[in-house]
Design an enzyme around this catalytic site. Structure first.
Site: not given
Length: 630
Positions: A285-287, A415
């Protein structure tokens, strides 16, 4: 206590030959119990248990046995003696007594053995790699294990697994990391010898991305005697953990190549040809965001089912879910029913973490109810009719398009946006979480503030505290908008049909619905005001606000709801009743954060300590009010 219940005499009841033999071997020779075989058998069982207690713990039990006896070799031997009692009672008209304390004791022995609670070992694949590389370099100078490609690494590891010769030497001083890893596996071996193999059943490899990661662990297990090549014996399960989006996409290929190794198939035979695979919800999920993570997990499960079926291996999936939707949380019943066909083969394993443990299992009745829900969902999913129609290709294609667009939107913000890292650290409680040391592990894997190094738990928890809940919904609005732009005529109708007919998609939207209902951008704006750079604050919070509006509109359009949670009135009422008490805590927390950061520790120890304590209390209060937030 059990002996007082089973005081049956031979003048009233009969006993099986096995029970009479058990009584005859008992060290209890009291004439007062000569006609009470059950009591004598129980005295003998207790005498052996007392001897086992002394052997394992080196101390005498609180209650002394009637005489010395031979300790049990393992918990299975104790279970067999208790089974003798049970079978004799049932066969001789005393089945009601077998359903009392004896049944509870037999169940406790089966579940807990002599070890109480089994534990898993878990380590990052990078640590295993460095440990094996050092062992190989010392034993075979010039090996340069880390310099080899995947094929070269596997060849070296398979060569070592084919021999019983150890790599580690007691006469060599290795690095602290290598010594520590070897010590852990040796301690696991001692635990097996002392308490039985049930004490430690699984070794989990975090960040698994290829076959060599599993073979490295196998080599380390061989060093401790947990893998014995000549006996074709493997005492623990090797469990790969696929965490990132990329790792999930490669999971089936990794297992395909692993099953193609004859030596591994031989070892797997000692585990009834059953292989466990762990799936990571938090890091994926964070990715890549909630939608892409859910889709990657779903596809990985379906591909794993096909690979395992092709190789005749039984699959047991281990779902590494957290409490929050951003970490795979949400209603367990619906989550299990939404699994792909064949992914739940009569068994499932999952984690319960954070405040969810107290909420679900803090009360015996509630805990029993939650376990019943898990069992019911597992049975229902496993017993689906074989002729169930496959998911329509149009659904799969649409989901892939949504995932791609959501991934781009999420990565673009988190990101690829300059200053986002600074915005996150200033607008959330992440700094205080890291400083207050309220987690089980450091907030970041490395000493940095990079999002890549941040652990998933504080990442999700921080967004929950400031009421943005970003990991549970961001990207969905952009994904739907992009999909409808590409399919202006029938796009919405297709998404509505997916929501109606596909449990996976319906569960995804249900979880987004719940998260959005707990999101409050008005409160979140107060946290955003903590960001010192006004331009950065407006740029990023403006994007969050826009995406939130698009996500709410998309969700309502697909589900046909007029408001959030219209389809779940009980939860809607619960949230409405809780938030008048919860919202003030957020406002207090913002003010405490502002004072704490403005003071920079200069207000004096007592005052600053009170502020930090207040922040800590507010964090706990908000987490309790939001419930599935960690």
């Amino acid at each position: 206590m059990l002996g007082s219940q089973l005081s049956l005499g031979l003048g009233l009841v009969s006993a099986s030959d096995a029970l009479l033999a058990l009584a005859a071997h008992s060290p209890d020779h009291s004439p007062h119990r000569s006609g009470e075989p059950y009591r004598r058998a129980i005295s003998g069982i207790y005498a052996r248990l007392a001897a086992t207690y002394r052997a394992l713990l080196g101390a005498a039990p609180a209650r002394h046995a009637v005489a010395e006896a031979e300790p049990y070799a393992d918990a299975a031997a104790l279970a067999e003696d208790l089974d003798v009692l049970h079978r004799s009672l049932v066969a001789n008209g005393s089945g009601a007594l077998a359903r009392g304390r004896l049944r509870h004791l037999r169940r406790a022995v089966k579940v807990f053995g002599f070890h109480l609670a089994p534990i898993d070992l878990r380590q990052n694949s990078d640590v295993h790699e460095r440990t094996v590389a050092e062992l190989l370099e010392v034993a075979r100078p010039g090996t340069a294990y880390a310099a080899h490609d995947e094929a070269g690494r596997c060849a070296l590891l398979l060569e070592e697994l084919a021999t019983a010769r150890p790599l580690a030497s007691p006469h060599v001083r290795y690095s602290d990391e290598t010594e520590g890893e070897l010590a852990i596996f040796r301690a696991a071996r001692r635990a097996h010898l002392r308490y039985g193999t049930g004490a430690i059943r699984n070794c989990i490899i975090s960040k698994t991305d290829d076959v060599s990661d599993l073979l490295e662990l196998a080599v380390l297990l061989k060093e401790a005697g947990l893998l014995r090549p000549l006996e074709h014996a493997l005492d623990v399960n090797l469990v790969p953990l696929f965490e990132t989006i990329g790792d999930l996409e490669n999971a089936a290929g990794v297992m395909e190549r692993l099953f193609a190794l004859p030596i591994y198939r031989v070892l797997l035979a000692s585990h009834a040809h059953t292989q466990e695979v762990m799936l990571g919800y938090s890091d994926s999920n964070k990715d890549g965001g909630f939608l892409s993570s859910g889709w990657a997990l779903y596809k990985a499960e379906g591909e794993l089912v096909e690979v395992f079926a092709r190789h005749g291996v039984r699959l047991r999936l281990f779902h590494g879910r957290g409490g929050s939707v951003g970490r795979g949380g949400g209603p367990s019943y619906q989550a299990i029913l939404a699994q792909p066909e064949g992914a739940v083969q009569g068994q499932i394993r999952l984690t319960e973490q954070g405040e969810v443990i107290g909420a679900k299992y803090g009360n015996p009745e509630v805990g029993r109810r939650n376990l019943e829900v898990l069992v019911a969902a597992t049975l229902e999913t496993s017993l689906r009719p074989a002729e169930v129609a496959p998911t329509p290709p149009a659904f799969l294609e649409a989901m892939q398009a949504l995932s791609d667009a959501a991934f781009a939107a999420y990565r673009g913000l988190v990101y690829e946006t300059d200053g986002f890292e600074r915005y996150f650290w200033e607008s959330t409680v992440i700094s205080e979480i890291a400083a207050l040391n309220i987690g089980s592990r450091p907030a970041s894997r490395k000493k940095s503030t990079a999002i890549e190094d941040l652990r998933a738990i504080p990442w999700v928890f921080s967004w929950s505290q400031c009421r943005v809940m970003l990991p549970g919904w961001y990207g969905f609005g952009s994904a739907v908008r992009s999909f409808l732009a590409a399919h202006p005529k029938d796009g919405l109708a297709l998404l509505q049909r997916m929501h109606r007919d596909w449990s996976f998609f319906a569960t995804l939207l249900s979880n987004i619905d719940m998260v959005l209902a707990k999101t409050d951008l008005a409160i979140a704006s107060r946290y955003a005001a903590l960001v010192k750079d006004a331009a950065l604050r407006e740029a990023i919070f403006g994007r969050i606000r826009t995406e939130h509006q698009a996500t709410v509109e998309a969700l309502l359009a697909i589900t046909g709801q007029r408001e959030l949670l219209d389809g779940n009135p009980l939860l809607k009422r619960s949230i409405r009743n809780r938030f008048p008490y919860l919202d003030p805590l957020n406002h207090v927390q913002v003010e405490l954060l502002r004072r704490h950061r403005d003071s920079d520790g200069n207000e004096g120890g007592a005052i600053d300590g009170r502020i930090r304590n207040g922040i800590h209390i507010s964090i706990n209060g908000i987490a309790a009010g939001l419930r599935n937030s960690g």
